[in-house]
Design an enzyme around this catalytic site. Structure first.
Site: not given
Ligand code: GLU
Length: 504
Positions: A261-263, A265-266
C-alpha cells in the site's frame, strides 16, 4: 495465437498504483508476444469516485514506462469510444435484453428497506444477501405481476436491474494462471447490473465492452477473481464466447504479508506510483519512480519479475526481451513480495549499462553550472570512472565533484588520521616528482610516485592517503592516478599546495 486483443481497464479514481502498472505491463507484454493489440479502456462509470486528473496520469505513466496503448481514447478508435462514460447509451439495452430473457430482473427495493433487512439479519447473527433465495420474497419483478411492474416503471419509481443467478449449478471456470476453479452458484449473490442513476455497474459495462471490443484475453489483478463466476455467467446469459481469463498475483508488502500500500511506501521511504501525483483536493504530492530518479527500463524490468519468472537465472531484461520471453504460464499464483532494495539494485544495473551519453546528459542537466567549461569528452570520462558507485544520476555529483573543482574543505576525520607532522614535507617532495613528469598519464605518474616511495623506503599509505586527501578532499574516489591524469599536472600541483597550506 490468433487475434490477441487485451485491455488495461483502470478506473480513474486516483494515481495508478504500481500494481496497476504491472497489470498494464503484463497485458502489453502478452499483446506484443502474440502480435496482438493492447487496448486502454477507461472505466469511469462510478461518478462518485471519479478524479479529473487521473486519466491523464494513467496515459502519461504508460508513456513514461514505454508501454503505450495501441487503441484507446484519442488513438485508433476502431472500437471507440473507450471511456465508459461516453458509452452510456450502449449498456441499457443489454440489461433490458437480460430482463426480457428472464435472466435479470427489476428490483424496486429502496435502500431503507434493504437496510432494515440487513439490520434484522445482523441482530440474528446472520448476513442479509440478495440472492437466489431471498429474491423470492423481495420487492422485484420476479414477485410482482407484469401490470404492477409496468405501473411502477410508468410512475418513474426508482429501480436497479439485478442478475438472476441460476440455482444449484456447479460452475467449472478456467483461469490461465490458477487452472480449474469450481463454484456453486448458490454461494453467489444477485449482483446489480444497472444502477438507479442510469449507469451500468462495473460488471455489466466490463462484460459488454470486452465483448464489443473483441477482447480475447482478460489479464487483471487477483482482486477481480471473485467476479469471475458472475462474469462467466453473464457471457453465458448473453450467448457470447467468453475471453480467456488470467488473474495476476498480488504485489505484497516488503515483509511479505498483505497487499503493498501507499502507507508501506510512506513508512519505508519508497514510491508506490510511477510518476509524482498531486492530489487536487488536498495538494498532497505523492512521490513517483520517475522523479525519484529511476530509469524507466529499470522500473519495468523490476515490475516484470514481480510475479513472472523466466525459468532461468537471468534478471536483466530489456523491454524487447521481455516481449519475446513473457508467458502467462510462468506467472505464479502466489503473491510477489516487493523489495525496495532490489528495485534500487535494478537501477544500479541500468546505471552501469545505460548508454553513457544519456547519463552524461542527465548529469549535465542536474549540474549545469558546476560543469560549464568542461567538454563532453572530459565529463564522459568522469562518469565512466564513477558510475559504478551510483544508483541514481543524482548521486553522481557527490561521487565526482572533485573532478570539477578543487576541494574547498577536507574530511576532518581523515585529515586528523592521515596528515601527520611529517606529511607536508613529504607531499612537497611528491609534488616535485609529479612536476617533473613529462608524459603525464596515469601509468607513468603511478610508476614515478611509487619509485619515489620505494627508493625512500616509505610506506605506501603514508604517501598515498594524504595525497588522496590533497586531491579529492576526502578518502573517496577511483584510482588516484587516474584522477590526477584527468585533472592535469597544473591543477594537481595547485591542489597539493592548497592542502599543505590548510592542513600542514
Ligand atoms: N476497472 C477495473 C479496475 O479498476 C478493471 C478490472 C478488470 O480489468 O476487469 O481495476
Amino acid at each position: 495465437m490468433e487475434n490477441v486483443r487485451v485491455r488495461f481497464a483502470p478506473s480513474p479514481t486516483g494515481p495508478l498504483h504500481i500494481g496497476g502498472v504491472r497489470t498494464a505491463l503484463f497485458n502489453y507484454l502478452f499483446a506484443k508476444k502474440h502480435n496482438g493489440t493492447f487496448v486502454l479502456r477507461i472505466e469511469d462509470t462510478d461518478q462518485t469516485r471519479y478524479v479529473a486528473n487521473a486519466e491523464s496520469y494513467i496515459t502519461e505513466s504508460l508513456e513514461w514506462c514505454g508501454i503505450p496503448f495501441d487503441e484507446g481514447p484519442g488513438k485508433n478508435e476502431k472500437f471507440g469510444p473507450y471511456r465508459q462514460s461516453e458509452r452510456k447509451e450502449i449498456y441499457k439495452k443489454y440489461a433490458d435484453a437480460l430482463v426480457a430473457s428472464n435472466q435479470a430482473y427489476y428490483a424496486f427495493d429502496t435502500s431503507e428497506e434493504l437496510d432494515i433487512l440487513r439490520n434484522q439479519a445482523e441482530a440474528n447473527k446472520t448476513v442479509f444477501v440478495y440472492n437466489n433465495v431471498s429474491r423470492e420474497t423481495l420487492n422485484n419483478s420476479i414477485n410482482l405481476t407484469k401490470q404492477e411492474v409496468e405501473a411502477k416503471l410508468a410512475a418513474g419509481e426508482k429501480y436497479v436491474i439485478r442478475f438472476k443467478t441460476p440455482k444449484d449449478q456447479k460452475l467449472i471456470l478456467d483461469d490461465m494462471i490458477r487452472g480449474e476453479i469450481i463454484i456453486d452458484t448458490n454461494t453467489l449473490d444477485d449482483k446489480i447490473l444497472f444502477k438507479s442513476d442510469g449507469m451500468p455497474t462495473y460488471h455489466l459495462a466490463n462484460i459488454v465492452d470486452d465483448h464489443l471490443m473483441e477482447i480475447s484475453h482478460v489479464i487483471r489483478g487477483e482482486e477481480w477473481l471473485p467476479s469471475l463466476p458472475l462474469h462467466s455467467l453473464l457471457y453465458e446469459a448473453f450467448g457470447w464466447i467468453a475471453p480467456k481469463f488470467a488473474h495476476l498475483p498480488l504485489i505484497l508488502k516488503p515483509v511479505g504479508k498483505g497487499k503493498l500500500s501507499k502507507r508501506d511506501g510512506d513508512k519505508l521511504g519508497f514510491p508506490v506510483f510511477p510518476l509524482n501525483y498531486t492530489n487536487q483536493e488536498t495538494s498532497e504530492v505523492s512521490k513517483g519512480y520517475k522523479e525519484e530518479g529511476y530509469f524507466n527500463d529499470a522500473f519495468i524490468n523490476m515490475l516484470a519479475l514481480l510475479g513472472w519468472n523466466p525459468g532461468t537465472e537471468q534478471e536483466i531484461f530489456s523491454l524487447e526481451e521481455l516481449c519475446k520471453e513473457f508467458s502467462i504460464e510462468r506467472v505464479s499464483k502466489s503473491g510477489a513480495k516487493f523489495s525496495p532494495d532490489k528495485t534500487k539494485w535494478f537501477n544500479q544495473q541500468y546505471m552501469m549499462s545505460t548508454d553513457i551519453s544519456k547519463i552524461v546528459a542527465e548529469f549535465k542537466a542536474l549540474n549545469s553550472e558546476a560543469v560549464t567549461g568542461f567538454d563532453d569528452v572530459y565529463i564522459t570520462k568522469v562518469i565512466e570512472a564513477v558510475r559504478e558507485r551510483a544508483i541514481f544520476s543524482k548521486d553522481l555529483w557527490e561521487l565526482s565533484d572533485y573532478y570539477f573543482a578543487n576541494p574547498t574543505s577536507y574530511d576532518q576525520k581523515a585529515a586528523k588520521k592521515q596528515w601527520k607532522e611529517t606529511t607536508s614535507p613529504l607531499i612537497k617532495e611528491v609534488a616535485n616528482v609529479i612536476k617533473n613528469i613529462e608524459d603525464f598519464n596515469s601509468a607513468t605518474i603511478e610508476e614515478k610516485v611509487k619509485e619515489y616511495i620505494t627508493s625512500n623506503e616509505l610506506g605506501f599509505g603514508k604517501v598515498m592517503q594524504p595525497l588522496r586527501l590533497s586531491i579529492v578532499g576526502a578518502m573517496k574516489g577511483p584510482h588516484l592516478f587516474d584522477i590526477i591524469e584527468m585533472i592535469g599536472k597544473e591543477n594537481t600541483l595547485e591542489r597539493i599546495e592548497n592542502s599543505i597550506k590548510k592542513l600542514g
